[in-house]
Design an enzyme around this catalytic site. Structure first.
Site, PDB file in Angstrom:
ATOM      1  N   LYS A 113       0.836  -1.208   0.000  1.00 13.96           N
ATOM      2  CA  LYS A 113       0.000   0.000   0.000  1.00 13.96           C
ATOM      3  C   LYS A 113       0.868   1.255   0.000  1.00 13.96           C
ATOM      4  O   LYS A 113       0.537   2.247  -0.652  1.00 13.96           O
ATOM      5  CB  LYS A 113      -0.919   0.037   1.233  1.00 13.96           C
ATOM      6  N   LYS A 195      -5.463 -14.090 -12.341  1.00 16.03           N
ATOM      7  CA  LYS A 195      -6.809 -14.540 -11.971  1.00 16.03           C
ATOM      8  C   LYS A 195      -7.843 -13.435 -12.193  1.00 16.03           C
ATOM      9  O   LYS A 195      -7.499 -12.254 -12.300  1.00 16.03           O
ATOM     10  CB  LYS A 195      -6.827 -15.062 -10.542  1.00 16.03           C
ATOM     11  N   LYS A 198     -10.972  -8.097  -9.190  1.00 16.28           N
ATOM     12  CA  LYS A 198     -11.953  -7.025  -9.122  1.00 16.28           C
ATOM     13  C   LYS A 198     -11.572  -5.814  -9.952  1.00 16.28           C
ATOM     14  O   LYS A 198     -12.401  -5.191 -10.570  1.00 16.28           O
ATOM     15  CB  LYS A 198     -12.142  -6.604  -7.673  1.00 16.28           C
TER      16      LYS A 198
END
Ligand code: TRP
Length: 332
Positions: A113, A195, A198
């Protein structure tokens, strides 16, 4: 025998997609029969990225609706919003006193982050694992179904539980990762890169909210190759992924006939995709329609949240009262 306690948090950001459905939600649905489940929307966690306050409610109601439409039953599980359970931030505060800055700074997800949003390295990001531990320990849960990316957070929750117990007396069980017998289904992105996720390639991800034609278009554009050149050839992973999707949504006969065509080198990917597109449309449509219907019924969603919060608060109150006693913040 009382049922074992399971806790899991659902992110409130982003639209649910097939990867979430087959990777997580389906497992929740199986668990709701046999365990005492506390599933919640992690709205406080989402504040670390400073979402627009105007979007928050719609996000929470959407994930709630999508999970219920997928089969999660609010009569069987406690389904609630994290922010409706004041015991969570209270336990978070108590845990913060036995958690060290240095150990939080070392967490790989925190370091990621810092790299990704250097302008917003807030304390909430640093203490994310402590809040997650509070989410779990507040119900003194034994099992937590999480993906690989969350296993380290869970290990930290175990450490914090142990540390609390060592200092104040045995109180929290150490929560374990819940593993399913069948390896969790992993859906690849339709472009063959990584994969289905989102945020990344929206066009290679099938969302539970996608309209029929959007689904068809995405599937027809899925990555394929020139086809097998010799009988019984091994499949590249992106072809395996299409077969996996077929298996999850089509009849066994349909899948078997395309498998045979692949083995015999006379498969036509165009035909297979057309078939997959129709099966996928039939699979997603009822979920999408149910979710849309639920999202229109805010009264019902509010009632569900309220009932979920009642169940969660009942369990949280017991934990908080026990924890405060042990810590010594207990005057009456
Ligand atoms: N961190 C989890 C995720 O990103 C969500 C989460 C928050 C969670 N609190 C939790 C998961 C407690 C399990 C238990 O997916």
């Amino acid at each position: 025998m009382s049922k074992e306690i399971v806790v899991s948090g659902i992110r409130s950001t982003g639209y649910l997609h097939l990867g979430n459905y087959f990777g997580a939600i389906q497992n929740y649905i199986k668990m709701q029969e046999d365990y005492n489940c506390y599933f919640f929307v992690a709205d406080y966690h989402s504040l670390t990225t400073h979402p627009n306050p105007k979007d928050l409610k719609a996000n929470v109601f959407r994930v709630l609706a999508e999970n219920i439409a997928s089969g999660l039953d609010p009569n069987k599980v406690a389904l609630y919003a994290q922010s409706d359970v004041p015991g969570i931030p209270e336990l978070f505060l108590l845990l913060n006193m036995i958690v060290y800055k240095g150990e939080l700074e070392k967490v790989p997800t925190f370091k990621d982050k810092v790299r990704l949003q250097p302008d917003n390295v807030n304390a909430g990001l640093l203490t994310y694992p402590v809040l997650m531990a509070a989410d779990i320990l507040i119900h003194r849960a034994l099992k937590v179904p999480v993906g690989k990316d969350q296993e380290q957070h869970l290990e930290m929750a175990r450490n914090f539980a142990q540390r609390f117990n060592n200092r104040y007396g045995e109180f929290f069980p150490e929560p374990q990762v819940f593993r399913f017998n069948n390896d969790t289904v992993k859906i690849m992105s339709l472009d063959g890169i990584g994969k289905m996720s989102k945020s990344e390639n929206v066009n290679a991800t099938i969302y539970l909210s996608d309209e029929d034609d959007v689904i068809r278009k995405k599937i027809m554009k899925a990555k394929t190759d020139g086809g097998p050149t010799e009988p019984n050839m091994e499949m590249p992973d992106f072809i395996q992924n299409l077969f996996l999707l077929l298996e999850l949504t089509a009849t066994p006969e349909t899948t078997a006939s395309f498998r045979a065509a692949y083995a015999n080198c006379n498969i036509r990917y165009g035909d297979m995709k057309k078939q997959l597109a129709e099966d996928m449309v039939n699979f997603v449509r009822p979920i999408r329609e149910k979710a849309a219907e639920l999202q229109k019924d805010e009264t019902l969603l509010r009632k569900i949240l309220k009932e979920g919060a009642e169940k969660a608060n009942e369990s949280a109150a017991k934990t908080i009262s026990g924890a405060r006693k042990l810590v010594g913040v207990d005057y009456y």
